[in-house]
Design an enzyme around this catalytic site. Structure first.
Site, PDB file in Angstrom:
ATOM      1  N   SER A 249      14.727  22.600   0.929  1.00 13.31           N
ATOM      2  CA  SER A 249      15.136  23.257  -0.307  1.00 13.31           C
ATOM      3  C   SER A 249      15.239  24.767  -0.135  1.00 13.31           C
ATOM      4  O   SER A 249      15.898  25.441  -0.894  1.00 13.31           O
ATOM      5  CB  SER A 249      14.142  22.940  -1.413  1.00 13.31           C
ATOM      6  N   LYS A 250      14.547  25.295   0.862  1.00  5.96           N
ATOM      7  CA  LYS A 250      14.559  26.744   1.060  1.00  5.96           C
ATOM      8  C   LYS A 250      15.807  27.192   1.814  1.00  5.96           C
ATOM      9  O   LYS A 250      16.151  28.357   1.826  1.00  5.96           O
ATOM     10  CB  LYS A 250      13.312  27.178   1.854  1.00  5.96           C
ATOM     11  N   ARG A 251      16.436  26.272   2.486  1.00 11.15           N
ATOM     12  CA  ARG A 251      17.596  26.661   3.278  1.00 11.15           C
ATOM     13  C   ARG A 251      18.776  26.924   2.381  1.00 11.15           C
ATOM     14  O   ARG A 251      19.015  26.198   1.431  1.00 11.15           O
ATOM     15  CB  ARG A 251      17.951  25.537   4.252  1.00 11.15           C
TER      16      ARG A 251
END
Ligand code: GLU
Ligand code: ZN
Length: 314
Positions: A249-251
């Site tokens: 999700s952070k990418r």
């Protein structure tokens, strides 16, 4: 007791495998229990959320066959499951808490809070407040010109909740230090409060979500109990990370479900992949939802106890 669970995405982007992982496991467990699935749209922060992403989430879930019983367009017995349509509920509860003295206004400036938070606190890993505004008198409050945020008046004590993977988790909470914000100075309901009210008021019995939210759970469990609702059982699931250990999700450009679909993936390929990652298959293969429901009991998915799970592809 009839099981009620929710998948609660914030529509701030397209759905990716990390979201689907949670949505699928929540759905699988709930359907195997004969329970009710709620799709709760967590869109109180209107600046970050977009209608287009809500449609995307609905679309991706429908394509996968992950249906829901209550959600956008399907209002259940506890009202809308879309947070932006639930302000009245939040407002009512906030005003009740204000009358009871359970919350108090905090006038601290941003820079003061910053100082407090960056001061060393022995043995503390989470942000702590110093309780500065807990005991302001009515006169002192009246002299303030700044719009306050509102904090929960925490009591010293401990809070426990049950987690399907971790067992009973107990955390100590301190008056002052753990007085977290329930309403922001701009009037927005804080995430922590909305989630707690919703899980309580909507009768959620089990909460499946990523274990990145584990630090929030003691606060939410405390609040849910304080509001007079039963505290759900939690199931903090391992996060999917890429081969460099970065959370999907952070990418910035994680693999979205839409992209996978465009690249020719079918729902049964993704289900097989997720079951493989969950420890239910020795290698990925196509699995229909029906087969997943009938032959992959959630309890037998061995990898769910891990801290994180590496997605072997890019
Ligand atoms: N809306 C939160 C998120 O998308 C999840 C909240 C929850 O599951 O408790 O990160
Ligand atoms: Zn303050």
């Amino acid at each position: 007791m009839k099981v009620r669970t929710r998948f609660a995405p914030s529509p701030t982007g397209h759905m990716h495998l990390g979201n689907l992982w949670i949505a699928f496991l929540n759905w699988l467990w709930t359907r195997q229990q004969g329970g009710t699935v709620i799709l709760r749209i967590e869109d109180i922060d209107r600046d970050r959320c977009r209608e287009e992403y809500v449609r995307g989430i609905e679309n991706d879930l429908a394509w996968m066959g992950l249906d829901y019983d209550e959600g956008p367009g399907k209002t259940g017995p506890y009202g809308s499951a879309v947070q932006s349509e639930r302000y009245d509920i939040y407002r009512q509860i906030l005003s009740r808490m204000e009358k009871e003295g359970a919350i108090y206004p905090c006038y601290c400036s941003r820079s003061r809070i910053h100082q407090v938070l960056s001061a060393p606190h022995e043995g503390e890993e989470r942000p702590v407040y110093d309780g500065h505004c807990r005991n302001l008198t009515a006169e002192e409050r009246a002299r303030m010109t700044k719009q306050p945020c509102w904090r929960l008046r925490m009591e010293d004590g401990s809070v426990s909740f049950r987690d399907l993977f971790l067992g009973t988790v107990t955390r100590h909470l301190k008056a002052g230090a753990d007085d977290f914000v329930v309403r922001r100075a701009d009037g927005l309901v804080a995430y922590q409060l909305a989630v707690s009210i919703d899980d309580g008021q909507m009768g959620v019995t089990h909460v499946f979500r990523g274990n990145d939210l584990l630090d929030s759970t003691p606060y939410q469990a405390f609040l849910i109990r304080k509001l007079g609702y039963p505290v759900p059982v939690y199931g903090h699931l391992p996060l999917l990370v890429d081969t460099r250990g970065i959370r999907l999700s952070k990418r910035q450009q994680g693999i979205t479900i839409e992209e996978l679909r465009n690249r020719g993936s079918r729902p049964e390929d993704l289900i097989g992949l997720l079951l493989y990652l969950a420890g239910g298959l020795s290698e990925p293969r196509s699995v229909s939802l029906k087969e997943a429901l009938e032959h992959f009991p959630f309890e037998k998915l061995t990898a769910l106890h891990k801290k994180h799970i590496v997605l072997p592809v890019s």
